[in-house]
Design an enzyme around this catalytic site. Structure first.
Site, PDB file in Angstrom:
ATOM      1  N   GLY A   1       0.829  -1.197   0.000  1.00  0.00           N
ATOM      2  CA  GLY A   1       0.000   0.000   0.000  1.00  0.00           C
ATOM      3  C   GLY A   1       0.860   1.242   0.000  1.00  0.00           C
ATOM      4  O   GLY A   1       1.984   1.243  -0.487  1.00  0.00           O
ATOM      5  N   CYS A   2       0.330   2.298   0.575  1.00  0.00           N
ATOM      6  CA  CYS A   2       1.017   3.588   0.640  1.00  0.00           C
ATOM      7  C   CYS A   2       2.356   3.444   1.364  1.00  0.00           C
ATOM      8  O   CYS A   2       2.409   2.905   2.464  1.00  0.00           O
ATOM      9  CB  CYS A   2       0.125   4.585   1.378  1.00  0.00           C
ATOM     10  SG  CYS A   2       0.934   6.126   1.786  1.00  0.00           S
ATOM     11  N   PHE A   3       3.424   3.936   0.752  1.00  0.00           N
ATOM     12  CA  PHE A   3       4.727   3.778   1.396  1.00  0.00           C
ATOM     13  C   PHE A   3       4.857   4.604   2.664  1.00  0.00           C
ATOM     14  O   PHE A   3       5.675   4.298   3.519  1.00  0.00           O
ATOM     15  CB  PHE A   3       5.903   3.989   0.459  1.00  0.00           C
ATOM     16  CG  PHE A   3       5.927   5.197  -0.438  1.00  0.00           C
ATOM     17  CD1 PHE A   3       5.378   6.412  -0.080  1.00  0.00           C
ATOM     18  CD2 PHE A   3       6.554   5.109  -1.670  1.00  0.00           C
ATOM     19  CE1 PHE A   3       5.437   7.510  -0.918  1.00  0.00           C
ATOM     20  CE2 PHE A   3       6.632   6.202  -2.524  1.00  0.00           C
ATOM     21  CZ  PHE A   3       6.065   7.409  -2.139  1.00  0.00           C
TER      22      PHE A   3
ATOM     23  N   CYS B   1       2.688   4.592   5.003  1.00  0.00           N
ATOM     24  CA  CYS B   1       2.198   3.670   6.043  1.00  0.00           C
ATOM     25  C   CYS B   1       3.225   2.582   6.352  1.00  0.00           C
ATOM     26  O   CYS B   1       3.516   2.320   7.519  1.00  0.00           O
ATOM     27  CB  CYS B   1       0.902   2.996   5.596  1.00  0.00           C
ATOM     28  SG  CYS B   1      -0.496   4.102   5.420  1.00  0.00           S
TER      29      CYS B   1
END
Length: 178
Positions: A15-17, A19
């Site tokens: 997912g979002c880096f 996070c």
């Protein structure tokens, strides 16, 4: 006098880096975490090109770790807690191929450990795991403003609403085992 063991690196996308970077910084033995791009076709990808789906890169993190303090297996086991590896096309409200679940190995041992870890984790999920396991061809660091994003912007909307609650839940899983 024992020499200091050399650091190893592992590249993961979940997912979002922002996070995943924040989540892996919780682990003792992790020396550095760098947000970046990998798994795509274009050299020198930019955030804009990745988000426009022009490069086929995933948002990933490169984890530099001390194998004397944390094992590759521990890093991989934690990966299955950091994100939903069954979600296709993104993570949570982040949609697009750049948010796919991927483990990018750089050695045969990493590939074997990743495959073993994915097989073991499959029993923890009701749906099939969709995580790709691919050879790492090149890691491209993301732009400076993406590095340490949560640490620098904890009250930014996405950080406060998405990352902070995730980090609070993960603190127990990140604690050293005794």
């Amino acid at each position: 006098m024992n020499p200091t063991p050399s650091l190893q690196s592992l590249v993961l996308g979940g997912g979002c880096f922002w996070c995943t970077e924040a989540a892996y910084k919780l682990l003792p033995g992790v020396v550095a975490v760098t947000s970046g791009y990998a798994g795509g076709t274009e050299p020198n990808p930019s955030y804009e090109a990745v988000c426009a789906h022009a490069t086929n890169h995933a948002e990933v993190i490169k984890i530099d770790f001390d194998p004397a303090k944390i094992s590759l297996d521990r890093l991989l086991d934690y990966f299955w807690k950091v994100h939903d590896p069954t979600q296709v096309g993104g993570q949570g409200h982040d949609h697009g191929p750049q948010y796919r679940s991927v483990i990018l190995y750089s050695t045969p041992a990493q590939r074997q450990a990743a495959e073993k870890s994915r097989a073991a984790a499959s029993s923890d999920w009701a749906k099939p795991i969709t995580t790709e396991i691919l050879p790492l061809t090149k890691f491209w660091p993301a732009e400076d403003y993406h590095q340490d994003y949560f640490a620098r912007q904890p009250n930014q909307g996405y950080c406060a609403a998405v990352i902070r609650p995730k980090i609070e839940k993960l603190k127990h899983d990140a604690a050293p085992s005794h």
